[in-house]
Design an enzyme around this catalytic site. Sequence first.
Site, PDB file in Angstrom:
ATOM      1  N   HIS A 218     -50.017  22.219 -60.512  1.00 32.53           N
ATOM      2  CA  HIS A 218     -51.553  21.197 -61.128  1.00 32.53           C
ATOM      3  C   HIS A 218     -51.752  22.217 -62.185  1.00 32.53           C
ATOM      4  O   HIS A 218     -52.910  23.359 -61.418  1.00 32.53           O
ATOM      5  CB  HIS A 218     -51.659  21.004 -59.234  1.00 32.53           C
TER       6      HIS A 218
ATOM      7  N   ASP B 143     -48.381  18.082 -55.372  1.00 30.65           N
ATOM      8  CA  ASP B 143     -50.305  18.113 -56.227  1.00 30.65           C
ATOM      9  C   ASP B 143     -50.712  17.322 -54.732  1.00 30.65           C
ATOM     10  O   ASP B 143     -50.820  16.639 -54.901  1.00 30.65           O
ATOM     11  CB  ASP B 143     -50.022  17.826 -57.026  1.00 30.65           C
TER      12      ASP B 143
ATOM     13  N   CYS C 159     -56.517  17.097 -65.149  1.00 32.20           N
ATOM     14  CA  CYS C 159     -56.991  17.197 -63.462  1.00 32.20           C
ATOM     15  C   CYS C 159     -58.145  16.491 -63.628  1.00 32.20           C
ATOM     16  O   CYS C 159     -57.687  14.813 -63.883  1.00 32.20           O
ATOM     17  CB  CYS C 159     -57.990  18.261 -63.303  1.00 32.20           C
TER      18      CYS C 159
END
Length: 247
Positions: free
Chosen positions: A215, A183, A128
Amino acid sequence: MHSSTIDISTPAGVANAYLARPDDQPHPGVLFIMDAYGLRPTIEEMVDRVAGDGYTVLAPNVFYRAGRSPIPPMPDMGDPDERARFFQSIRPLMDKLTAERIAADGGAYLDYLERAGAQPPFAITGYCMGARIGWRIAAAHPDRVAVLAGFHAGGLVTDAPDSPHLSAANITAELYFGFADNDRSMTPEQISTLEQVLQQAGLRYRAEIYEGAQHGYTMADTAVYDEQARERHFRELRALLERAVAA
């Protein structure tokens, strides 16, 4: 497996971190950059698994300026209101991680890996926001980073004047990205822009979209966890490390 919680001196203070390695012998080093949910058992499990393949792996608390455990407990992330409130609480921590601070912290993290017996050049794997942080470190320390992997990465391409992708020419590492499907933090258009700048910089890279994976797909303690995608991530990371830093 040898694992411990350690402290790292940085230009801004002391960062707590999780360190794992197979034994006390020298091994290639991997800097593992957490997601926005912080250091926690899931991160430690992932670090241990990477270390088990023969690496010294360091996972720092990149939010250390706000304390050793600055992230509040995760709420029900399936509740939009709860999720929004949670991210509002951690957004200030993320905003404090400027490119300059990340570069300075990254140097300290790599220094610690070397003192721990890890063999340079190093690899970075980020998750991330951790992929974005890993990019900043690789760009700031190109002579020390041979590999950069990013999984369900977000924010690598933005309209900001210091967007990460604008520093691609500073990177010399081999790169791999396993993007999440649909995403909003890394759209197909943004991925295309990223690939264009990587090609222009002459970098060796591979970028893939993990179809159907949301995600955050690697994180087993979240509602978006995808076991198949997580296992694919471990296979790709293992192959990249074996080729680029373990040889």
